[in-house]
Design a protein around this motif. Structure first.
Motif, mmCIF file in Angstrom:
data_model
loop_
_atom_site.group_PDB
_atom_site.id
_atom_site.type_symbol
_atom_site.label_atom_id
_atom_site.label_comp_id
_atom_site.label_asym_id
_atom_site.label_seq_id
_atom_site.Cartn_x
_atom_site.Cartn_y
_atom_site.Cartn_z
ATOM 1 N N ASP A 105 14.053 54.990 65.784
ATOM 2 C CA ASP A 105 14.170 53.527 65.807
ATOM 3 C C ASP A 105 14.116 53.033 64.370
ATOM 4 O O ASP A 105 13.949 53.815 63.433
ATOM 5 N N LEU A 106 14.270 51.727 64.216
ATOM 6 C CA LEU A 106 14.242 51.119 62.876
ATOM 7 C C LEU A 106 13.061 50.167 62.727
ATOM 8 O O LEU A 106 13.086 49.227 61.927
ATOM 9 N N PHE A 132 16.440 55.595 54.679
ATOM 10 C CA PHE A 132 17.288 55.497 55.870
ATOM 11 C C PHE A 132 18.771 55.398 55.503
ATOM 12 O O PHE A 132 19.628 55.887 56.239
ATOM 13 N N LYS A 133 19.062 54.733 54.383
ATOM 14 C CA LYS A 133 20.463 54.652 53.950
ATOM 15 C C LYS A 133 20.926 55.955 53.327
ATOM 16 O O LYS A 133 22.058 56.408 53.545
ATOM 17 N N GLU A 147 21.848 54.121 72.786
ATOM 18 C CA GLU A 147 23.027 53.497 72.198
ATOM 19 C C GLU A 147 22.621 52.323 71.309
ATOM 20 O O GLU A 147 23.242 52.072 70.282
ATOM 21 N N PHE A 148 21.565 51.616 71.713
ATOM 22 C CA PHE A 148 21.109 50.487 70.898
ATOM 23 C C PHE A 148 20.709 50.968 69.503
ATOM 24 O O PHE A 148 21.103 50.377 68.497
ATOM 25 N N LYS A 155 24.938 49.866 61.873
ATOM 26 C CA LYS A 155 25.021 48.560 61.213
ATOM 27 C C LYS A 155 24.225 48.550 59.910
ATOM 28 O O LYS A 155 24.681 48.000 58.899
ATOM 29 N N PHE A 156 23.042 49.160 59.922
ATOM 30 C CA PHE A 156 22.189 49.150 58.741
ATOM 31 C C PHE A 156 22.703 50.079 57.642
ATOM 32 O O PHE A 156 22.749 49.706 56.466
#
Length: 369
Positions: A105-106, A132-133, A147-148, A155-156
Motif C-alpha cells: 500500500d502507499l 517508492f519512485k 487493483e486499487f 499513478k504515483f
C-alpha cells in the motif's frame, strides 16, 4: 536450478502473514529452485521449513536504515542469487541484480501517525517517497495485493503498467484450537482487530458506537478493540478515558490475545467493523468472513474491490453513517445472514496457494526477462 532470495525480515510483523503464507505454498509448488529467506535471528524457528531446497538466513539489518543500503547488499551477494524478492519496498538501491518487490500500500506516503515523532516520521516519509519512485525503475516487476494499489502506485511512480502484477491475498483459519476470552463470555459485541494508527480511524468508530448506544439505551452491545497495546492504541485509550463518552465502560481494549482467543472473538461477535481510511488489501475483513462474521466496512480505497457484496459500506469520515450501519447490522438478522452467505462465496475467490502460484509466475518472468 535458480537461486532465489526472499527478504522476509518482516515475517513477525502484521504484514508477515503474507510472507509466511508465500513461503509455505512456494515450498509445496516449487521443487526445482533453491530459496534463501532472510529473517531476523530471533525468528529463525518461527515457522519451520519442510522443503530441503528452502533455507533461512539470519539477517538482523533494520528496515529503513543505512545498514540496509550497504550491509544488506553484502548479505545478498554472498548468497549469489539469480533473483531477489523484496517483500516490502525498503531495499538496497545499489543492488544491481534482478529483483521483484511487493508494494502492499502507499499509506506511509499519504498518512501521518500522530503517535510518532513528527520530525522523524516526515523525514522517513520523504525517504519513502524517493524510494517508492526509485524502485519502479530498479525492479523487473512490482507485485501489489489489489487493483486499487496497482493503480495508486502506477499513478504515483509513473511505472509502466505492464511491470505491475496483482496477486490477491487470502484468509485461513488462524488456529484449530479455540479458547474463550473470559472477560467477554456471554456478552454481545462488535469486533475490530489490529493496529490503531490514525489512518485506521478507530476514533470515529468509537464515537459512532457511543452514539449508537445513546440512541439505543436498551442495547447491551460492547465495542471490542483487539490487539496489542502500543503507543497508537494508548492514544485511543487515553481519548476514551478522558472523554465524556456515556458508554466508555463498554469500549474494551483487549491488549494482546492468543490466536485461540481471537478465533473465539471472531466466532462470537455480532459483526466485524473496519473503519479504515486507507488499505492495500484489507485482510482482517476476510479473516472475519472465515468465521461467518458479517462485516461493515469503510467504502474507501481497495475495500469495496476486495469485499464486494460481502459487506455493507459506510463513509468513514461520516460518524452518523457509521452509526447507522452499526444499527442496521445489529437490528437486521436477515442482513447478517445474507452477508455471511455472500462472504462464504467470496472466500472461494481468494487463495494463498493461488497467490504463491502467481508470484512464482512473476519470478519466472523476471528470470527470463
Amino acid at each position: 536450478m535458480k537461486r532465489i532470495v526472499i527478504d522476509g525480515r518482516i515475517i513477525a510483523s502484521s504484514t508477515g502473514r503474507y510472507v509466511e503464507r508465500l513461503i509455505h505454498y512456494l515450498e509445496i509448488l516449487d521443487k526445482e529452485n533453491k530459496y534463501f529467506i532472510l529473517v531476523p535471528k530471533k525468528d529463525l524457528n518461527l515457522y519451520p521449513l519442510k522443503n530441503p531446497n528452502f533455507k533461512y538466513v539470519a539477517c538482523d539489518i533494520p528496515n529503513f536504515s543505512f545498514k540496509e543500503q550497504l550491509d544488506l547488499i553484502k548479505v545478498i551477494n554472498n548468497l549469489n542469487p539469480d533473483l531477489v524478492h523484496f517483500t516490502m519496498p525498503q531495499q538496497p538501491l545499489l543492488y544491481n541484480g534482478k529483483r521483484v518487490t511487493t508494494v502492499h500500500d502507499l499509506t506511509i506516503l499519504k498518512t501521518y501517525n500522530s503517535d510518532k515523532n513528527w520530525i522523524v516520521f516526515h523525514i522517513k516519509q520523504l525517504v519513502a517517497k524517493f524510494l517508492f519512485k526509485r524502485i519502479a525503475k530498479l525492479n523487473d516487476f512490482i507485485i501489489t495485493p489489489s487493483e486499487f494499489t496497482k493503480k495508486d502506485y502506477i499513478k504515483f511512480s509513473k511505472i509502466d503498467p505492464k511491470k505491475v502484477f496483482v496477486t490477491y491475498e487470502s484468509a485461513e483459519n488462524l488456529s484449530k484450537k479455540e479458547a474463550v476470552y473470559k472477560p467477554l463470555n456471554n456478552q454481545k459485541f462488535i469486533l475490530y482487530v489490529g493496529q490503531q494508527s490514525d489512518y485506521k480511524n478507530i476514533k470515529n468508530l468509537i464515537l459512532a458506537f457511543d452514539r449508537y448506544r445513546k440512541d439505543n439505551p436498551e442495547s447491551k452491545v460492547k465495542l471490542v478493540l483487539a490487539g496489542k497495546i502500543n503507543k497508537a492504541t494508548e492514544k485511543n485509550l487515553n481519548f476514551v478515558n478522558s472523554s465524556n463518552l456515556i458508554f466508555k465502560e463498554d469500549i474494551i481494549f483487549t491488549n494482546f490475545v492468543k490466536d485461540e482467543e481471537l478465533v473465539w472473538l471472531y466466532k462470537n461477535a455480532i459483526c466485524y467493523a473496519f473503519p479504515s481510511f486507507m488499505e492495500g488489501f484489507g485482510l482482517p475483513g476476510l479473516e472475519a468472513m472465515v468465521y461467518d462474521l458479517p462485516v461493515i466496512s469503510s467504502n474507501q480505497t481497495c475495500l469495496p474491490e476486495v469485499y464486494q457484496d460481502a459487506a455493507i459500506y459506510f463513509d468513514p469520515y461520516d460518524i452518523k453513517d457509521i452509526q447507522n450501519k452499526i444499527e442496521e447490522i445489529i437490528s437486521k438478522k436477515e442482513l447478517r445472514d445474507k452477508l455471511i452467505k455472500n462472504g462464504n462465496k467470496l472466500l472461494k475467490k481468494y487463495s494463498w496457494k493461488k497467490m504463491a502460484k502467481e508470484t512464482l509466475e512473476v519470478y519466472k518472468k523476471a528470470l527470463d526477462n
